[in-house]
Design a protein around this motif. Structure first.
Motif, mmCIF file in Angstrom:
data_model
loop_
_atom_site.group_PDB
_atom_site.id
_atom_site.type_symbol
_atom_site.label_atom_id
_atom_site.label_comp_id
_atom_site.label_asym_id
_atom_site.label_seq_id
_atom_site.Cartn_x
_atom_site.Cartn_y
_atom_site.Cartn_z
ATOM 1 N N THR A 121 0.814 -1.163 -0.245
ATOM 2 C CA THR A 121 -0.276 -0.166 -0.211
ATOM 3 C C THR A 121 0.795 1.096 0.001
ATOM 4 O O THR A 121 2.016 1.356 0.702
ATOM 5 C CB THR A 121 -0.973 0.185 1.288
ATOM 6 O OG1 THR A 121 0.004 0.016 2.430
ATOM 7 C CG2 THR A 121 -2.028 -1.030 1.136
ATOM 8 N N PRO A 122 0.402 2.488 -0.580
ATOM 9 C CA PRO A 122 1.212 3.607 -0.640
ATOM 10 C C PRO A 122 1.595 4.172 0.853
ATOM 11 O O PRO A 122 2.387 5.020 0.994
ATOM 12 C CB PRO A 122 0.374 4.682 -1.400
ATOM 13 C CG PRO A 122 -0.685 3.842 -2.031
ATOM 14 C CD PRO A 122 -0.895 2.511 -1.562
ATOM 15 N N GLU A 123 0.685 3.728 1.710
ATOM 16 C CA GLU A 123 0.607 4.467 3.037
ATOM 17 C C GLU A 123 1.787 3.762 3.889
ATOM 18 O O GLU A 123 2.172 4.155 4.915
ATOM 19 C CB GLU A 123 -0.591 4.287 3.794
ATOM 20 C CG GLU A 123 -1.673 5.134 3.079
ATOM 21 C CD GLU A 123 -2.311 4.250 2.129
ATOM 22 O OE1 GLU A 123 -3.232 4.964 1.219
ATOM 23 O OE2 GLU A 123 -2.296 3.020 1.926
ATOM 24 N N PHE A 124 2.207 2.363 3.324
ATOM 25 C CA PHE A 124 3.056 1.613 4.193
ATOM 26 C C PHE A 124 4.710 2.635 4.390
ATOM 27 O O PHE A 124 5.200 2.816 3.511
ATOM 28 C CB PHE A 124 3.708 0.460 3.467
ATOM 29 C CG PHE A 124 4.197 -0.431 4.461
ATOM 30 C CD1 PHE A 124 3.593 -1.143 5.308
ATOM 31 C CD2 PHE A 124 5.803 -0.441 4.777
ATOM 32 C CE1 PHE A 124 4.173 -1.988 6.525
ATOM 33 C CE2 PHE A 124 6.118 -1.362 5.454
ATOM 34 C CZ PHE A 124 5.571 -2.085 6.320
ATOM 35 N N PRO A 125 4.985 2.894 5.750
ATOM 36 C CA PRO A 125 6.236 3.793 5.896
ATOM 37 C C PRO A 125 7.346 3.321 5.508
ATOM 38 O O PRO A 125 7.735 2.098 5.680
ATOM 39 C CB PRO A 125 6.172 3.779 7.703
ATOM 40 C CG PRO A 125 4.896 3.251 8.057
ATOM 41 C CD PRO A 125 4.362 2.307 7.004
ATOM 42 N N GLU A 126 8.226 3.843 4.802
ATOM 43 C CA GLU A 126 9.493 3.441 4.094
ATOM 44 C C GLU A 126 10.470 3.123 5.207
ATOM 45 O O GLU A 126 10.979 2.171 4.883
ATOM 46 C CB GLU A 126 10.090 4.799 3.305
ATOM 47 C CG GLU A 126 11.288 4.479 2.607
ATOM 48 C CD GLU A 126 11.156 3.542 1.439
ATOM 49 O OE1 GLU A 126 12.112 2.724 1.112
ATOM 50 O OE2 GLU A 126 10.032 3.722 0.752
ATOM 51 N N LYS A 129 10.303 -1.014 5.995
ATOM 52 C CA LYS A 129 10.264 -1.714 4.908
ATOM 53 C C LYS A 129 11.147 -2.596 4.983
ATOM 54 O O LYS A 129 11.051 -3.942 4.595
ATOM 55 C CB LYS A 129 10.459 -1.010 3.448
ATOM 56 C CG LYS A 129 9.241 -0.302 3.124
ATOM 57 C CD LYS A 129 9.197 0.211 1.549
ATOM 58 C CE LYS A 129 7.765 0.797 1.249
ATOM 59 N NZ LYS A 129 7.786 1.221 -0.458
ATOM 60 N N GLU A 158 -0.576 -1.316 13.926
ATOM 61 C CA GLU A 158 -0.001 -0.702 14.892
ATOM 62 C C GLU A 158 0.085 -1.450 16.228
ATOM 63 O O GLU A 158 -0.939 -1.868 16.589
ATOM 64 C CB GLU A 158 -0.651 0.597 15.029
ATOM 65 C CG GLU A 158 -0.148 1.581 16.350
ATOM 66 C CD GLU A 158 -1.099 2.681 16.505
ATOM 67 O OE1 GLU A 158 -0.741 3.452 17.348
ATOM 68 O OE2 GLU A 158 -2.210 2.856 16.025
ATOM 69 N N ASN A 182 -8.896 1.295 11.736
ATOM 70 C CA ASN A 182 -7.785 1.494 12.416
ATOM 71 C C ASN A 182 -7.297 -0.203 12.838
ATOM 72 O O ASN A 182 -8.164 -0.822 13.262
ATOM 73 C CB ASN A 182 -7.804 2.155 13.637
ATOM 74 C CG ASN A 182 -8.190 3.718 13.338
ATOM 75 O OD1 ASN A 182 -7.422 4.205 12.564
ATOM 76 N ND2 ASN A 182 -9.212 4.235 14.117
#
Length: 213
Positions: A121-126, A129, A158, A182
């Protein structure tokens, strides 16, 4: 039970340690820095290098179960260090014919839609990774081998310090979210679910997950 817990002083490992001790289990805490561990009558500190499978096997031998909360977060090569560590743990387990192996997984390999992983997903934090790729590779490694029985518990997206409620939903390979979208779980409730699985196996040779709904 007589448990060996690898990575017992980490964020998730310390919660697993507390939960296991609270339930009366005997724990051998396999760590790099035994001095960071609390004092407890049922706790035996053990210093070991996860990368040394022969030395690790000597520490793990004789336990009813092994739980791994090992991570490579503090390393420069997070992915490479982590997957080499998991491979070393599996070699150690194979040499002692371990009965049960439970391992902390990651949320990134869970599906958010059919065929679509959280990792994609685009929201996954870099910044997460490399860790996520390691956990995903560990899951693939476990699924591809037949020598060691295993269980992996992936948290919600989370995971945070919070309360031990005991109120959460279990799932399989799909991310669990609440009505507001969430995906959350406290590290204390994560530990509850893992030790529940240890005591009453329901997910042998499977990955499962949990979250609040």
């Amino acid at each position: 039970m007589n448990i060996a817990l690898i990575g017992a002083s980490g964020f998730i490992g310390s919660a697993l340690l507390n939960e296991a001790l609270e339930r009366g289990h005997r724990v051998t805490a396999v760590v790099t820095h035994p001095e960071r561990l609390p004092q407890h009558g049922n706790l035996t500190p053990a210093k070991a290098d996860v990368m040394d499978s022969e030395a690790l096997a000597r520490v793990l031998a004789g336990h009813d179960a092994v739980i791994s909360a090992f991570s490579g977060h503090a390393q420069d090569d997070v992915y490479g260090y982590y997957i080499r560590g998991v491979e070393s743990i599996l070699r150690a387990l194979e040499s002692i014919d371990a009965k049960r192996f439970l391992i902390v997984g990651g949320a990134a390999s869970l599906e958010v839609a059919p065929g679509k992983l959280l990792f994609d997903t685009p929201e996954f934090p870099e910044q997460y990774k490399a860790t996520a790729q390691g956990a995903k590779a560990a899951l693939e490694l476990l699924r591809s081998q037949n020598e060691q029985s295993w269980t992996m518990l992936s948290p919600a997206a989370e995971i945070f310090p919070g309360e031990r409620t005991g109120q959460f939903q279990l799932g399989g390979d799909q991310l669990i979210s609440d009505q507001d979208g969430n995906s959350r779980i406290s590290v204390q409730d994560y530990a509850v679910a893992m030790i529940n699985e240890l005591e009453s196996p329901r997910h042998l040779d499977q990955r499962f997950t949990l979250g609040y709904v």
